[in-house]
Design a protein around this motif. Sequence first.
Motif, PDB file in Angstrom:
ATOM      1  N   GLN A 190     -17.699 106.319 -28.906  1.00 53.61           N
ATOM      2  CA  GLN A 190     -18.930 106.027 -28.179  1.00 53.61           C
ATOM      3  C   GLN A 190     -18.838 106.549 -26.742  1.00 53.61           C
ATOM      4  O   GLN A 190     -19.767 107.179 -26.233  1.00 53.61           O
ATOM      5  CB  GLN A 190     -19.193 104.518 -28.193  1.00 53.61           C
ATOM      6  CG  GLN A 190     -20.434 104.099 -27.455  1.00 53.61           C
ATOM      7  CD  GLN A 190     -20.591 102.582 -27.402  1.00 53.61           C
ATOM      8  OE1 GLN A 190     -19.712 101.814 -27.765  1.00 53.61           O
ATOM      9  NE2 GLN A 190     -21.730 102.149 -26.895  1.00 53.61           N
ATOM     10  N   VAL A 191     -17.712 106.289 -26.084  1.00 56.33           N
ATOM     11  CA  VAL A 191     -17.510 106.733 -24.703  1.00 56.33           C
ATOM     12  C   VAL A 191     -17.470 108.263 -24.633  1.00 56.33           C
ATOM     13  O   VAL A 191     -18.093 108.877 -23.758  1.00 56.33           O
ATOM     14  CB  VAL A 191     -16.218 106.116 -24.121  1.00 56.33           C
ATOM     15  CG1 VAL A 191     -15.842 106.758 -22.797  1.00 56.33           C
ATOM     16  CG2 VAL A 191     -16.380 104.612 -23.953  1.00 56.33           C
ATOM     17  N   GLU A 193     -20.930 109.746 -25.041  1.00 56.23           N
ATOM     18  CA  GLU A 193     -21.713 109.560 -23.811  1.00 56.23           C
ATOM     19  C   GLU A 193     -21.249 110.531 -22.727  1.00 56.23           C
ATOM     20  O   GLU A 193     -22.076 111.123 -22.027  1.00 56.23           O
ATOM     21  CB  GLU A 193     -21.607 108.117 -23.316  1.00 56.23           C
ATOM     22  CG  GLU A 193     -22.348 107.846 -22.024  1.00 56.23           C
ATOM     23  CD  GLU A 193     -23.855 108.053 -22.111  1.00 56.23           C
ATOM     24  OE1 GLU A 193     -24.465 108.301 -21.045  1.00 56.23           O
ATOM     25  OE2 GLU A 193     -24.438 107.973 -23.214  1.00 56.23           O
ATOM     26  N   ARG A 201     -22.483 102.870 -18.576  1.00 60.40           N
ATOM     27  CA  ARG A 201     -23.417 103.693 -19.348  1.00 60.40           C
ATOM     28  C   ARG A 201     -23.368 103.396 -20.848  1.00 60.40           C
ATOM     29  O   ARG A 201     -24.340 103.614 -21.548  1.00 60.40           O
ATOM     30  CB  ARG A 201     -23.129 105.178 -19.131  1.00 60.40           C
ATOM     31  CG  ARG A 201     -23.525 105.682 -17.768  1.00 60.40           C
ATOM     32  CD  ARG A 201     -23.284 107.173 -17.669  1.00 60.40           C
ATOM     33  NE  ARG A 201     -23.494 107.645 -16.316  1.00 60.40           N
ATOM     34  CZ  ARG A 201     -23.382 108.918 -15.957  1.00 60.40           C
ATOM     35  NH1 ARG A 201     -23.079 109.839 -16.864  1.00 60.40           N
ATOM     36  NH2 ARG A 201     -23.584 109.274 -14.708  1.00 60.40           N
ATOM     37  N   VAL A 202     -22.211 102.911 -21.320  1.00 53.82           N
ATOM     38  CA  VAL A 202     -22.105 102.575 -22.747  1.00 53.82           C
ATOM     39  C   VAL A 202     -22.294 101.070 -22.973  1.00 53.82           C
ATOM     40  O   VAL A 202     -21.983 100.564 -24.044  1.00 53.82           O
ATOM     41  CB  VAL A 202     -20.784 103.079 -23.390  1.00 53.82           C
ATOM     42  CG1 VAL A 202     -20.720 104.588 -23.372  1.00 53.82           C
ATOM     43  CG2 VAL A 202     -19.572 102.440 -22.747  1.00 53.82           C
TER      44      VAL A 202
END
Length: 187
Positions: free
Chosen positions: A104-105, A108, A127-128
């Motif tokens: 996920q990171v 992003e 942001r995540v």
Amino acid sequence: MESTERPRGPHLEWTVLPSEIGPLLLAATPEGLVRVEFHAGPDRAGRMIGALVSRLGAEAWRPEPGREVLLAEPIRQLKAYFAGTLRRFDLPLDWRLSSGFNRQVLLELDRSVPYGSVVGYGELAARVGQPGAAQAVGNAMGSNPLPLVVACHRVVENDGGIGGFGGGVETKRTLLALEGVLPQPLF
């Protein structure tokens, strides 16, 4: 097991590419680029390929230089990046070596931090949707199977420090200088 002929079944194409920051191991599957490894001398490359073959359940194939099939475009784009003519990689990526929060990171990071910019570990965590997870973001950067292409060198400390880097801090400085974020070294 490494083959000298292109395998017919599940396979992993790999090579070692000389670069301005040292030899880079590149590995790709038919799904896309799966691994970039810094400082890929012969011993390290051999160990990494063995681990990838085991983890992916694929046969390794190292074509003669210039005869790459799966790696032809990643090689072309990496050369263009180091020549300063490519600012965004456009490659199919095989994400099997990353999952969960780490993936996920990294997704992003790839989506929102362009060439020539940086982001703090804490800001990327926010942001995540995980404010306060700056250390976990650092761990995600350390586990990045696709450095350079998914540019974890663009993640820095929130207080302006350069932070760590799996390829070494000097490599990180070189990449940030190439992108115009830091001045070129004087010596």
